[in-house]
Every structure is written in C-alpha cells, then in structure tokens.
Scaffold this active site. Structure first.
Site, PDB file in Angstrom:
ATOM      1  N   LYS A  70       0.832  -1.212   0.000  1.00  0.00           N
ATOM      2  CA  LYS A  70       0.000   0.000   0.000  1.00  0.00           C
ATOM      3  C   LYS A  70       0.866   1.262   0.000  1.00  0.00           C
ATOM      4  CE  LYS A  70      -2.039  -0.960   3.917  1.00  0.00           C
ATOM      5  NZ  LYS A  70      -1.348  -2.217   4.275  1.00  0.00           N
ATOM      6  N   ARG A 128      -9.183   1.148   8.323  1.00  0.00           N
ATOM      7  CA  ARG A 128      -8.918  -0.283   8.450  1.00  0.00           C
ATOM      8  C   ARG A 128      -9.875  -0.949   9.429  1.00  0.00           C
ATOM      9  NH1 ARG A 128      -2.829  -1.369   9.690  1.00  0.00           N
ATOM     10  NH2 ARG A 128      -2.328   0.698   9.063  1.00  0.00           N
ATOM     11  N   ARG A 158      11.913  -5.630   4.859  1.00  0.00           N
ATOM     12  CA  ARG A 158      11.782  -4.170   4.688  1.00  0.00           C
ATOM     13  C   ARG A 158      12.783  -3.424   5.570  1.00  0.00           C
ATOM     14  NH1 ARG A 158       5.987  -1.589   5.359  1.00  0.00           N
ATOM     15  NH2 ARG A 158       6.042  -2.801   7.289  1.00  0.00           N
ATOM     16  N   ARG A 165      11.790  -1.660  11.060  1.00  0.00           N
ATOM     17  CA  ARG A 165      10.705  -1.227  11.934  1.00  0.00           C
ATOM     18  C   ARG A 165      10.526  -2.237  13.069  1.00  0.00           C
ATOM     19  NH1 ARG A 165       5.597   0.454   8.197  1.00  0.00           N
ATOM     20  NH2 ARG A 165       4.546  -0.794   9.787  1.00  0.00           N
ATOM     21  N   ARG A 168      -0.023  -9.068  13.257  1.00  0.00           N
ATOM     22  CA  ARG A 168      -0.668  -7.956  12.535  1.00  0.00           C
ATOM     23  C   ARG A 168      -1.610  -8.495  11.467  1.00  0.00           C
ATOM     24  NH1 ARG A 168       4.367  -4.629  10.589  1.00  0.00           N
ATOM     25  NH2 ARG A 168       2.883  -3.269   9.542  1.00  0.00           N
TER      26      ARG A 168
END
Ligand code: AP5
Length: 217
Positions: free
Chosen positions: A13, A88, A127, A160, A171
């Site tokens: 996203k 969300r 990431r 992160r 998550r």
C-alpha cells in the site's frame, strides 16, 4: 483524486500510494507514518499509541479518526489525497464517509491490493526504512545502492520494530480480521477496484494507475 488503499499489512500500500500521489499531485497520507512521527516526537498521542503499534494491534478508532479528521482538513488535502492504512475498520470507513460528506468531497475509489499471506511476511521481514526521510527499501526486491544506507539522504537504514516475524503474523491475523469487511463495504458503494499486488513494483504500479484511470506512473 480522493482514494483509499486497502490490503494486508505489507501488501505494498505504502509503495503504490506514494507513486500514485506523486503522479496525481496530491498528498500521500499514511496513518502509520503519522503515528510513527508522533512516537518520534514523544507527543501525548505518540506515548499512547506506541504500545499498540509494537504489539501489532490497531490503535483505537477514536484516536485514529480524530487524527485523520485533522489531517484531511489541512489546506493541501483540499485538492485530493491518497490515504494509506486508513480506514482499516468499519467504524473508520463510516467516519471517513461522514467527514467527506460534510466537506462536500466524496471518496472516488477504494483500491484493494490482493496478495498472499506468506508473500507479505517475506516482504515485511525484508523491509528497511530510513528513520530520517521515510524512504522504504527491501533487502532483495528494492535494495539501496550501498547496503544499509539510504540513497536519498545517506542515513543508516533501520528495521521497523513491528516488522519482526512474530509481530508481522499477529498484525496479519488481528488487523486483517477487522479490515476485511471493508472490501464488501466499498463494493456495495460501487467504489471498489481490486488489483493483484504480487508482481514486481513497476508492474503493480501500471495496473494500479490503469485501475484509477491515470497514465502509467
Ligand atoms: P502501517 O504503517 O500502516 O502498517 P501496515 O498497514 O501494516 O502496512 P505496512 O506499512 O506494513 O505495509 P504496506 O502495505 O504499506 O507495504 P509497503 O509498501 O511498505 O501501520 C503501522 C501500525 O500503526 C499498525 O500496526 C497500527 O498499530 C497503527 N495504525 C496505522 N493505521 C491505523 C489505523 N487506520 N487504525 C488503527 N491503527 C493504525 O511494502 C512492504 C515491503 O515490501 C517494503 O520493503 C517494500 O519495498 C516491499 N514491496 C512493496 N511492493 C513490492 C512488490 N511489488 N514486490 C516486491 N517487494 C515489494
């Protein structure tokens, strides 16, 4: 252009929303980035939301909705926006519809990036982000020119805290259960566009642009 991006955590996203916002000349508004900025600035909101984020849980709706309501009323959002990570939950989607109705500027479209769960785990654990300018990389799919260093500003990249595999799985389970009803919600409004998000970034970007009626980014 007023668009929201839906999809599993790690579906891309943020990557796609940034490209579309640049192509359309509107702000890219990511609730995760806004919350992370509050955490870095040690604001009261930042202190409150930090625990939810580290555990991979949604921040309570009322805090999230209040933050987005303020952001969408800033002058740059008057010409449109690309929202990434919001809504969300159903209450967030309903609150957004009410706010946009009050502003006389209804949503154009909800773009749903569909990906497989195991793929997003690989994407998120690989990431790396720049803590200074916010640029996003991936150790395999989008590595920086020098390993571990941001191409744009030379800062050391970090992982992160919520990109550890155990938190990522949580998550996906917890957050997607709340977000999934948004797909039929926007379909019922005839605003849903579904795009496969599992190809390379530029291929997905071309499909997203076409679904939104834009020239390829
Ligand atoms: P947030 O930052 O929004 O996290 P998220 O929704 O889990 O989404 P991500 O940023 O993890 O993934 P993405 O889909 O943007 O993927 P990306 O493009 O980076 O939220 C963080 C936290 O804040 C939440 O857990 C929650 O606590 C809180 N929060 C935020 N909004 C909230 C809300 N509305 N309500 C309540 N709480 C909220 O891509 C991932 C990786 O894959 C990158 O490394 C990228 O380079 C790579 N990649 C992307 N596309 C491709 C591709 N096509 N091929 C190969 N690699 C790719």
């Amino acid at each position: 252009m007023r668009v929201v991006f839906l999809g599993l955590p790690g579906s891309g996203k943020g990557t796609q929303a940034a490209l579309i916002a640049t192509a359309a000349g509107v702000p890219h508004i990511a609730t995760g980035d806004l919350f992370r900025q509050h955490v870095r600035d040690r604001t009261e909101l930042g202190q409150t939301v930090r625990g939810y984020m580290d555990r991979g849980e949604n921040v309570p709706d009322q805090l999230t909705i209040a933050m987005v309501r303020g952001r969408l009323q800033e002058p740059d959002a008057a010409r449109g926006f690309v929202l990434d990570g919001f809504p969300r939950t159903l209450p967030q989607a309903e609150a957004l519809d009410t706010l946009l109705q009050d502003l006389g500027a209804p949503l154009d479209c909800a773009l749903y990036l569909e990906v497989d769960g195991e793929l997003v785990i690989r994407r998120m654990t690989g990431r790396r982000v720049c803590p200074k300018c916010g640029a996003v990389y991936h150790v395999e799919a989008k590595p920086p020119k020098t390993a571990g260093v941001c191409d744009a500003c030379g800062t050391a990249l970090v992982q992160r805290s919520d990109d550890r595999e155990d938190v990522v799985r949580h998550r996906i389970e917890v957050q997607w259960a709340e977000a999934e009803p948004l797909v039929p919600y926007y379909a019922a409004q005839h605003k849903l566009r579904e795009v496969r998000g599992d190809g390379p970034v530029d291929e997905v970007a071309a499909t997203v642009a076409s679904a939104l009626g834009l020239p390829s980014a």
